[in-house]
Design a protein around this motif. Structure first.
Motif, PDB file in Angstrom:
ATOM      1  N   MET A 112      43.640  38.896  22.470  1.00 49.73           N
ATOM      2  CA  MET A 112      43.613  38.929  23.984  1.00 49.73           C
ATOM      3  C   MET A 112      42.907  37.659  24.782  1.00 49.73           C
TER       4      MET A 112
ATOM      5  N   VAL B  60      52.296  45.759  31.555  1.00 42.85           N
ATOM      6  CA  VAL B  60      50.972  45.782  30.812  1.00 42.85           C
ATOM      7  C   VAL B  60      51.215  47.092  29.801  1.00 42.85           C
TER       8      VAL B  60
ATOM      9  N   ALA C 123      46.803  38.392  31.995  1.00 46.24           N
ATOM     10  CA  ALA C 123      47.174  38.380  33.572  1.00 46.24           C
ATOM     11  C   ALA C 123      47.370  37.183  34.054  1.00 46.24           C
TER      12      ALA C 123
HETATM   13  C1  HEM Z   1      44.541  39.356  38.573  1.00 48.35           C
HETATM   14  C2  HEM Z   1      44.270  39.916  37.477  1.00 48.35           C
HETATM   15  C3  HEM Z   1      42.819  40.284  37.181  1.00 48.35           C
HETATM   16  C4  HEM Z   1      41.622  39.861  37.644  1.00 48.35           C
HETATM   17  C5  HEM Z   1      41.418  39.157  38.797  1.00 48.35           C
HETATM   18  C6  HEM Z   1      40.783  40.803  36.865  1.00 48.35           C
HETATM   19  C7  HEM Z   1      39.218  40.784  37.274  1.00 48.35           C
HETATM   20  C8  HEM Z   1      38.298  41.639  36.580  1.00 48.35           C
HETATM   21  C9  HEM Z   1      36.945  41.391  36.843  1.00 48.35           C
HETATM   22  C10 HEM Z   1      36.516  40.563  37.976  1.00 48.35           C
HETATM   23  C11 HEM Z   1      36.399  42.212  35.969  1.00 48.35           C
HETATM   24  C12 HEM Z   1      34.774  42.391  35.869  1.00 48.35           C
HETATM   25  C13 HEM Z   1      34.267  41.541  34.829  1.00 48.35           C
HETATM   26  C14 HEM Z   1      32.746  41.313  34.997  1.00 48.35           C
HETATM   27  O1  HEM Z   1      32.146  42.498  35.283  1.00 48.35           O
HETATM   28  O2  HEM Z   1      32.034  40.275  34.836  1.00 48.35           O
HETATM   29  C15 HEM Z   1      37.274  42.861  35.026  1.00 48.35           C
HETATM   30  C16 HEM Z   1      37.024  43.536  33.991  1.00 48.35           C
HETATM   31  C17 HEM Z   1      38.141  44.031  33.263  1.00 48.35           C
HETATM   32  N1  HEM Z   1      39.339  43.827  33.152  1.00 48.35           N
HETATM   33 FE1  HEM Z   1      40.333  42.471  34.474  1.00 48.35          FE
HETATM   34  N2  HEM Z   1      41.156  41.845  36.059  1.00 48.35           N
HETATM   35  C18 HEM Z   1      42.482  41.165  35.994  1.00 48.35           C
HETATM   36  C19 HEM Z   1      43.664  41.732  35.146  1.00 48.35           C
HETATM   37  C20 HEM Z   1      43.393  42.423  34.077  1.00 48.35           C
HETATM   38  C21 HEM Z   1      44.399  43.086  33.248  1.00 48.35           C
HETATM   39  C22 HEM Z   1      45.841  42.605  33.099  1.00 48.35           C
HETATM   40  C23 HEM Z   1      43.922  43.789  32.294  1.00 48.35           C
HETATM   41  C24 HEM Z   1      44.314  44.370  31.095  1.00 48.35           C
HETATM   42  C25 HEM Z   1      45.359  44.075  30.268  1.00 48.35           C
HETATM   43  C26 HEM Z   1      42.283  43.689  32.572  1.00 48.35           C
HETATM   44  C27 HEM Z   1      41.347  44.507  31.684  1.00 48.35           C
HETATM   45  C28 HEM Z   1      40.134  44.616  32.208  1.00 48.35           C
HETATM   46  C29 HEM Z   1      39.235  45.265  31.526  1.00 48.35           C
HETATM   47  C30 HEM Z   1      39.211  46.198  30.250  1.00 48.35           C
HETATM   48  C31 HEM Z   1      37.738  45.176  32.175  1.00 48.35           C
HETATM   49  C32 HEM Z   1      36.549  45.816  31.610  1.00 48.35           C
HETATM   50  C33 HEM Z   1      35.841  44.755  30.619  1.00 48.35           C
HETATM   51  C34 HEM Z   1      34.475  45.120  30.106  1.00 48.35           C
HETATM   52  O3  HEM Z   1      33.718  45.787  31.065  1.00 48.35           O
HETATM   53  O4  HEM Z   1      33.905  44.904  29.099  1.00 48.35           O
HETATM   54  N3  HEM Z   1      42.158  43.077  33.767  1.00 48.35           N
HETATM   55  N4  HEM Z   1      38.563  42.143  35.265  1.00 48.35           N
END
Ligand code: HEM
Length: 521
Positions: free
Chosen positions: A156, A208, A471
């Protein structure tokens, strides 16, 4: 009066930051007796109570009387002017330190330790505990989270791994293009698509799911299958009721309907996810039984690698799905909204895409490298509309030092990305949509040097977004196809659309757009 005291405070914070840097250097040089002196000085460190900040009553006034509950992102900017770049507030049992400055943000994040914790997510965990289910990446903590992330990160996180999904994404993008064609054809004007965020929502859901479950679930068809519709509705239902169960005290769970509805929503989400995982598992076992090679994408990898138990896979795929829909769909919606307002920029973008992928060719992951303006459009959209406008960290392993302040373990730091990325100290003309600011030439001409912490839309460190590469690929492949085929114009009756904070930043009213077919170059 308040403003002038906050200016004094801002000055104090930056002097404190300077002092902190100097002190780190000095501390390295200290030994023996000098260390005792350091301990003496540490005793005089300032604490949470020394910070300025609104009282509970002031917070309630802004939320409920002034109506900022769904506009907390704007409230952040107001508070910044009143209290400066770091202030305190207490809501319920939480003592919060809010950060509005990239340098202070950097200091906090660099102390986040081995197992960063975002926030407690109690109500999500309550559901998993009630039903004896495993936590996923959003809810899990400590070394168990670390193990989970180590398994999920593979296939990923690297751009080269994300490329693997380009074929699946492009298949869903083709359906999106057809859907846009049908919607505009069926509109009274013959070219308008109403509520583009809803169209992108269904698209992102399909995309997704296709990646995570390796199964098409029918979100792009005119008539969504009943089971899929129930799943989509359950997510909305769960999210809506989660707002109530988060703020209401636990004793209300037995008397008010929200808790029951919230749990019902989650149960349906897990039922749907479990069914798809179990189906894939049986396919894999059948293939293994007949000694066939097991091939597939993400779910196959998760199930066959043996790194996660089956309950961990259920928990993880459901949370991946929830994190991966609103995020990309809202970003795509805001980017089209702004492109529609700027025909000249849109023309440049169209030319860039048409040159990189001439004729009828469908863009591939490698083609995106030839489209710097396209990437800049997505970057700029995420600067103006960070999908997570306010993030958080609870640093559990040690005390946190910021300048001459020291905060105990488990302090909740609220990270105000929205305010930071719209602050003129960090970006020129911060309220304007200017993708060109991300192009190399702009940096050279404007001699810009941003602190990298003024823009971290996917988060920071080992807890950053696991879906980032997927993404980005999804948004780039989609935007390039839409821009290549259509000229986008605003709906003449549309007016100004503003963001609203509903966990992620969403449009405050439907974005309606005209899609005018372009002639092939
Ligand atoms: C425009 C698209 C996206 C943005 C801007 C975004 C942004 C973020 C942000 C800011 C966080 C928190 C990171 C941190 O606390 O440092 C996060 C966590 C996460 N995102 Fe995204 N995300 C996007 C798309 C996606 C997609 C497509 C997936 C899955 C296929 C995804 C899965 C996750 C998961 C599972 C977490 C939690 C990670 C953890 O806590 O270990 N995100 N995302």
């Amino acid at each position: 009066m308040i403003l002038s005291s906050s200016q004094i405070f801002k000055g104090r914070i930056s002097r404190a930051l300077q002092a902190c840097r100097v002190r780190i250097l000095q501390d390295r040089a200290l030994h023996g007796a000098a260390a005792a002196e350091t301990a003496e000085r540490d005793k005089k460190m300032k604490t949470f109570d020394d910070l300025p900040g609104p009282s509970l009553l002031t917070n309630l006034y802004w939320f409920f009387i002034r109506g900022y509950l769904l506009h907390t992102h704007e409230l952040q900017q107001i508070k910044y002017k009143h209290y400066g770049p770091m202030f305190r507030s207490v809501i319920g049992r939480y003592k919060m330190v809010t950060i509005m400055d990239p340098e202070i943000l950097e200091l906090v994040l660099r102390q986040e330790g081995k197992y960063p914790m975002r926030s407690e997510m109690d109500v999500w965990k309550d559901h998993r505990n009630l039903r004896s289910l495993s936590y996923g990446p959003l809810t899990e903590e400590g070394h168990r989270w670390h193990n989970l992330r180590s398994a999920l990160n593979k296939k990923m996180l690297k751009p080269s791994e994300a490329k693997m999904y380009a074929g699946s994404i492009n298949e869903v993008v083709s359906d999106l293009i057809e859907r846009i064609r049908d919607l505009r054809r069926d509109s009274p004007s013959g070219n308008t698509v109403n509520d583009i965020a809803n169209v992108f929502y269904r698209f992102a859901f399909e995309g997704v799911s296709y990646i995570v479950f390796e199964t098409r679930i029918g979100c792009m068809s005119k008539q969504i299958p009943l089971e899929t519709q129930k799943f989509i509705d359950s997510i909305g239902f769960m999210l809506k009721n989660s707002v109530y169960v988060t703020y209401l005290p636990p004793w209300t769970r037995k008397v008010l309907p929200y808790w029951k509805r919230y749990i019902e929503g989650w149960d349906n989400i897990f039922d749907f996810g479990k069914k798809l995982v179990d189906k894939k598992m049986s396919e894999i076992q059948a293939r293994l039984g007949s000694r066939e090679e097991v091939q597939g994408e993400y779910l196959t990898y998760l199930l066959s690698s043996g790194n996660l138990s089956l309950p961990e896979v259920y928990g993880s795929v459901c949370e991946l799905l929830l994190a991966g829909v609103d995020t990309t769909s809202n970003t795509l919606s805001w980017s089209l909204y702004h492109l529609a307002q700027d025909p000249e920029l849109q023309q440049f973008l169209h030319e860039e895409v048409a040159q990189a992928v001439p004729g009828d060719r469908i863009p591939t992951a490698d083609d995106i490298a030839q489209m710097p303006l396209l990437r800049a459009v997505i970057k700029e959209t995420l600067r103006l509309y960070p999908v997570v406008p306010v993030n958080a960290r609870i640093i559990t392993e040690k005390e946190v030092t910021i300048g001459d302040y020291q905060f105990p373990k488990n302090t909740l730091f609220v990270l105000n990305h929205y305010a930071i990325s719209r602050d003129e100290k960090n970006f020129e003309q911060p309220e304007r949509f200017l993708p060109q600011r991300w192009l190399r030439r702009w940096f050279r001409d404007h001699k810009m040097k941003n602190n990298p912490f003024s823009y971290i839309p996917f988060g920071y460190g080992i807890r950053a977004c696991v879906g980032r590469r997927i993404a980005e690929l999804e948004m780039h492949l989609t935007l390039s196809r839409v821009i290549k085929k259509y000229e986008i114009r605003p709906d003449p009756q549309g007016g100004n659309i503003k963001p609203m904070a509903r966990i992620v930043l969403t449009p405050n009213k439907p974005i309606n757009l005209q899609f005018l077919e372009r002639k092939a170059l």
